[in-house]
Design an enzyme around this catalytic site. Structure first.
Site, PDB file in Angstrom:
ATOM      1  N   LYS A  10      34.296  28.470  51.426  1.00  0.00           N
ATOM      2  CA  LYS A  10      35.167  29.251  52.303  1.00  0.00           C
ATOM      3  C   LYS A  10      34.621  30.686  52.448  1.00  0.00           C
ATOM      4  O   LYS A  10      33.753  31.113  51.657  1.00  0.00           O
ATOM      5  CB  LYS A  10      36.584  29.238  51.726  1.00  0.00           C
ATOM      6  N   PHE A  58      52.699  30.045  54.600  1.00  0.00           N
ATOM      7  CA  PHE A  58      51.395  30.717  54.529  1.00  0.00           C
ATOM      8  C   PHE A  58      50.392  30.160  55.548  1.00  0.00           C
ATOM      9  O   PHE A  58      49.227  30.531  55.545  1.00  0.00           O
ATOM     10  CB  PHE A  58      50.819  30.616  53.108  1.00  0.00           C
ATOM     11  N   ARG A  91      36.409  17.435  42.829  1.00  0.00           N
ATOM     12  CA  ARG A  91      37.717  18.085  42.639  1.00  0.00           C
ATOM     13  C   ARG A  91      37.875  18.587  41.205  1.00  0.00           C
ATOM     14  O   ARG A  91      38.482  19.628  40.963  1.00  0.00           O
ATOM     15  CB  ARG A  91      38.862  17.161  43.051  1.00  0.00           C
ATOM     16  N   THR A  97      44.361  23.902  42.773  1.00  0.00           N
ATOM     17  CA  THR A  97      44.524  24.662  44.020  1.00  0.00           C
ATOM     18  C   THR A  97      44.836  26.136  43.729  1.00  0.00           C
ATOM     19  O   THR A  97      44.255  27.033  44.340  1.00  0.00           O
ATOM     20  CB  THR A  97      45.682  24.042  44.845  1.00  0.00           C
ATOM     21  N   ARG A 108      37.183  27.359  40.992  1.00  0.00           N
ATOM     22  CA  ARG A 108      38.329  28.181  41.420  1.00  0.00           C
ATOM     23  C   ARG A 108      38.849  29.069  40.293  1.00  0.00           C
ATOM     24  O   ARG A 108      39.279  30.200  40.530  1.00  0.00           O
ATOM     25  CB  ARG A 108      39.429  27.268  41.940  1.00  0.00           C
ATOM     26  N   HIS A 125      36.790  24.299  49.468  1.00  0.00           N
ATOM     27  CA  HIS A 125      37.652  23.181  49.830  1.00  0.00           C
ATOM     28  C   HIS A 125      36.948  21.906  49.392  1.00  0.00           C
ATOM     29  O   HIS A 125      35.739  21.776  49.541  1.00  0.00           O
ATOM     30  CB  HIS A 125      37.874  23.141  51.345  1.00  0.00           C
TER      31      HIS A 125
HETATM   32  P1  DAT Z   1      43.566  21.823  47.900  1.00  0.00           P
HETATM   33  O1  DAT Z   1      42.706  22.827  48.637  1.00  0.00           O
HETATM   34  O2  DAT Z   1      43.460  21.958  46.407  1.00  0.00           O
HETATM   35  O3  DAT Z   1      43.385  20.397  48.381  1.00  0.00           O
HETATM   36  P2  DAT Z   1      45.956  22.002  49.543  1.00  0.00           P
HETATM   37  O4  DAT Z   1      45.273  21.060  50.467  1.00  0.00           O
HETATM   38  O5  DAT Z   1      47.354  21.679  49.109  1.00  0.00           O
HETATM   39  O6  DAT Z   1      45.090  22.217  48.218  1.00  0.00           O
HETATM   40  O7  DAT Z   1      46.009  23.446  50.182  1.00  0.00           O
HETATM   41  C1  DAT Z   1      45.014  23.909  51.059  1.00  0.00           C
HETATM   42  C2  DAT Z   1      44.822  25.390  50.876  1.00  0.00           C
HETATM   43  O8  DAT Z   1      46.010  26.114  51.201  1.00  0.00           O
HETATM   44  C3  DAT Z   1      44.513  25.785  49.449  1.00  0.00           C
HETATM   45  O9  DAT Z   1      43.152  25.630  49.154  1.00  0.00           O
HETATM   46  C4  DAT Z   1      45.010  27.214  49.386  1.00  0.00           C
HETATM   47  C5  DAT Z   1      46.216  27.216  50.295  1.00  0.00           C
HETATM   48  N1  DAT Z   1      47.478  26.978  49.568  1.00  0.00           N
HETATM   49  C6  DAT Z   1      47.969  25.766  49.209  1.00  0.00           C
HETATM   50  N2  DAT Z   1      49.162  25.867  48.586  1.00  0.00           N
HETATM   51  C7  DAT Z   1      49.438  27.188  48.561  1.00  0.00           C
HETATM   52  C8  DAT Z   1      50.544  27.957  48.057  1.00  0.00           C
HETATM   53  N3  DAT Z   1      51.612  27.386  47.458  1.00  0.00           N
HETATM   54  N4  DAT Z   1      50.494  29.302  48.199  1.00  0.00           N
HETATM   55  C9  DAT Z   1      49.436  29.886  48.803  1.00  0.00           C
HETATM   56  N5  DAT Z   1      48.368  29.237  49.316  1.00  0.00           N
HETATM   57  C10 DAT Z   1      48.361  27.898  49.198  1.00  0.00           C
HETATM   58 MG    MG Z   2      43.720  19.579  50.369  1.00  0.00          MG
END
Ligand code: DAT
Ligand code: MG
Length: 167
Positions: A10, A58, A91, A97, A108, A125
């Protein structure tokens, strides 16, 4: 069975000059890289990529983040890793996350942070399952950019198709 997984470095990962570190960590998986490129991330691409988060508070900031609007270069690096249990392996290395909950030694955990707005800036990602990986890979790559045949393709003859070529 080999699996494919989409990895994005990213904009924060690129801005912080972490590309080499992240690729070195990912090489621990012994997976094969079958596609890689720098990408300009359009609004359409970003919104489609994160469409399952459309209703989250967000979401708007997440789109800006992925497009590089929170950093000064509008780019992300996209790669496809391929091999046995590719999703699980990547992962695990990426970590949770939320960067504060991620293992400190994960990518991360080591490099991510939470913005004062609450958005997780978590550096990479990684696709979450095979179905998502296929959906995301087809969004980010054309078949001819990938050096193995991952999914079924078809041939289209496109008439009067405008394409930028070298002058
Ligand atoms: P991941 O990237 O671990 O698969 P995700 O697909 O649920 O997680 O979320 C995508 C992105 O969105 C993540 O990398 C960061 C942001 N994000 C997710 N949940 C969040 C939250 N509760 N507060 C702030 N940012 C969040
Ligand atoms: Mg995801």
């Amino acid at each position: 069975m080999n699996q494919a997984v989409l990895i994005l470095i990213k904009p924060d990962g690129l801005k912080k000059s972490l590309t080499g570190n992240i690729l070195t960590r990912l090489s621990e998986t012994k997976l094969e890289i079958v596609a890689a490129k720098m990408a300009r991330v359009s609004r359409e691409l970003a919104e489609e990529h994160y469409k399952y988060l459309r209703d989250k508070p967000f979401f708007e900031e997440l789109i800006k983040y992925l497009r590089g609007e929170l950093h000064d270069r509008k780019k992300a690096m996209a790669l496809i890793y391929w091999g046995k249990e590719a999703i699980k392996k990547c992962r695990e290395l990426a970590g949770a996350t939320n960067p504060e909950e991620a293992e400190p030694t994960s990518i991360r955990g080591a490099y991510g942070r939470i913005l004062t707005s609450g958005l997780y800036e978590n550096v990479i990602h990684v696709s979450s399952n095979e179905e998502e990986a296929a959906r995301e890979i087809k969004l980010w790559f054309n078949p001819d950019e990938i050096i193995v045949d991952l999914y079924p393709t078809k041939e289209n003859v496109i008439k009067d198709f405008k394409k930028k070529v070298w002058a």
